[in-house]
Scaffold this active site. Structure first.
Site, short mmCIF file in Angstrom:
data_model
loop_
_atom_site.label_atom_id
_atom_site.label_comp_id
_atom_site.label_asym_id
_atom_site.label_seq_id
_atom_site.Cartn_x
_atom_site.Cartn_y
_atom_site.Cartn_z
N GLU A 182 4.15 -1.60 6.54
CA GLU A 182 3.72 -0.21 6.62
C GLU A 182 4.84 0.62 6.01
O GLU A 182 5.95 0.65 6.53
CB GLU A 182 3.48 0.21 8.07
CG GLU A 182 3.00 1.65 8.20
CD GLU A 182 3.19 2.20 9.60
OE1 GLU A 182 3.75 3.32 9.71
OE2 GLU A 182 2.82 1.52 10.57
N CYS B 284 5.26 8.44 10.75
CA CYS B 284 4.60 7.96 9.55
C CYS B 284 3.28 8.68 9.31
O CYS B 284 2.76 8.69 8.20
CB CYS B 284 4.36 6.46 9.64
SG CYS B 284 3.45 5.95 11.12
#
Length: 481
Positions: free
Chosen positions: A230, A267
């Site tokens: 990620e 994020c």
């Protein structure tokens, strides 16, 4: 400060993980569920020592942030215990022999998923519990029956060592293989482990450059392995004229709170706000950010990267400051037009990790679609609109679905619940594996691989495929559930 793991210890850990792979994979779902629950109980019991230690190393507030994050971590562990009890994750499928099968006589063939093998997990900096030592990657890998080698993040080494010790001790007391879980330290040591043939898969949460470098290493191995990274995301938000007319001030407040939350170190932070050219929200946005405190960032490296990136943004032609403060880490809101955004190149389109965001104005639907076509894919995409916008928004939805793994309606992306339906992933550079998720119960699928068993006698089949179905699992038999 924890020292880098020495070569002899690293070798012992990797050898132990390889040795633990078979007993871990052969453990029953109930046994593995017991391991996860034991870890969750031990971490909850240690909250009084872990939360202050996390605060000291990351500057994040003890309450509600770190205390809540630790609860999220133990919830994840217990939820994966429920996944194991449910059993559907194994995808058990039985096709009995059928001489009249339209493709010709069909043999008896049965399919089930099994643990992929030892997993190397690279911990994240911005979530010292939930995406770190005992975080979602560790929980899902252990649930799958995979030994875990956890590469600690240098941003919180003492917390990593202490958490790792608690996890390891809890697993052993619960009857898990002694080498099922270990923590290693050091950047070079992480790379060495990633190259080791005994590691069968790896996961990572962090920056695009760091994740891409590791992804390339994983794929350059003589036998490449799955690498679930990620990396980065700008998380666009589209606001319609109807939404502004109905609740513009609330949208402004919500956006300001979302992009500045936790000093913008999420994020899923909304980094781009697409507003109609005549939005009229400038004053409301400034008011929402007025007096917003500067929050310390996780570490000096992240702080330096943020100030440098923000400086580049402010220099782009056509980018103006809407709201800022004297403190370098107070929330900063910038703005530009759609035309200038398209001319601004990568600088305006890439993630700025920290408490800054960029407004981009659009003149009509056609320009909005051009803007969405120009941005990089990410984890999320959000719409703030009204039901009366349905016809106007219908052509916009495919553009958003193309670039994101999670779409939100009248909400903010910085909340990522842990649930059965959650999807936390997206096309590159959001992730290196867009068909998977790192949050939610489906995360277990990353660390499983399917095996088909053809023509075997019942006594030699894995329990999930035996005719009597001794584990009482949900499964598909001859095409029927």
């Amino acid at each position: 400060m924890s020292q880098a793991t020495d070569a002899a210890t690293l070798e012992k850990i990797l050898a132990g993980a390889a040795e633990a792979a078979r007993p871990a994979a052969e453990a029953t779902p109930a046994e593995r569920a017991g391991w996860l629950t034991a870890v969750a109980d031990a971490l909850d019991a240690a909250a009084g020592e872990l939360v202050p230690l996390a605060h000291a190393e990351t500057h994040l507030p003890e309450t509600p942030r770190l205390a809540g994050e630790l609860k999220r971590t133990t919830f994840q562990l217990r939820l994966f215990a429920e996944v194991l009890a449910d059993g559907e994750y194994l995808g058990a499928t039985v096709d009995h022999a059928d001489p009249d099968w339209p493709m010709g006589p069909r043999p008896d063939i049965r399919r089930v998923k099994t643990a992929i093998g030892p997993v190397l997990v690279f911990a994240a900096s911005n979530f010292p519990f939930a995406f770190s030592v005992a975080g979602g990657d560790t929980a899902s890998a252990l649930a799958a029956g995979c030994p875990v080698v956890l590469k600690a993040h240098p941003g919180h080494p003492e917390l990593s060592a202490q958490t790792g010790s608690i996890v390891r001790e809890a697993l052993i007391k619960a009857g898990a293989p002694a080498a099922l879980f270990n923590v290693i330290f050091g950047q070079d040591e992480g790379v060495t482990a990633l190259k080791d043939p005994r590691i069968a898969a790896a996961s990572f949460t962090g920056s695009i450059p760091g994740g891409r470098a590791l992804f390339d290493i994983a794929n350059a191995r003589p036998r490449p392995i799955p690498f679930y990274g990620e990396l980065g995301s700008v998380n666009p938000v589209v606001v319609t004229e109807a939404a502004i007319a109905a609740r513009g001030e609330a949208v402004a407040k919500g956006y300001a709170g979302s992009f500045s939350l936790g000093a913008g170190q999420f994020c899923t932070k909304p980094g781009l706000l697409f507003l109609p050219s005549d939005h009229g929200l400038t004053d409301a946005l400034r008011a929402a950010l007025a007096g917003a405190p500067a929050q310390p960032m996780l570490n000096d490296r992240i702080a330096s990267g943020y100030t440098s990136r923000l400086s580049e943004l402010r220099k782009v032609a056509g980018v103006e400051v809407v709201s800022s403060a004297d403190s370098p880490f107070a929330p900063t809101l910038l703005a530009t037009t759609g035309k200038q955004f398209l001319e601004g190149g990568d600088t305006v389109r890439e993630e700025c990790f920290g408490p800054a965001s960029l407004i981009v104005t659009y003149t009509d639907q056609a320009e909005l679609l051009r803007l969405l076509e120009a941005i990089e894919p990410g984890l999320t995409a959000t719409i703030h609109g009204e039901e009366s916008d349905a016809d106007w928004l219908r052509p916009v939805l495919p553009a958003l679905a193309r670039i994101a793994g999670r779409l939100l309606w009248n909400d903010w992306p910085t909340g990522v619940t842990v649930s059965w339906a959650q999807q936390h992933g997206g096309p590159y550079p959001a992730t290196t594996a867009p068909t998977t998720t790192s949050v939610g119960t489906a995360a277990i699928e990353r660390f499983l691989r399917p095996i088909a068993w053809q023509g075997f006698p019942d006594a030699l089949l894995p329990e999930p495929l035996q005719e009597a179905n001794p584990w009482r699992l949900p499964r598909r038999t001859d095409g029927a559930r």
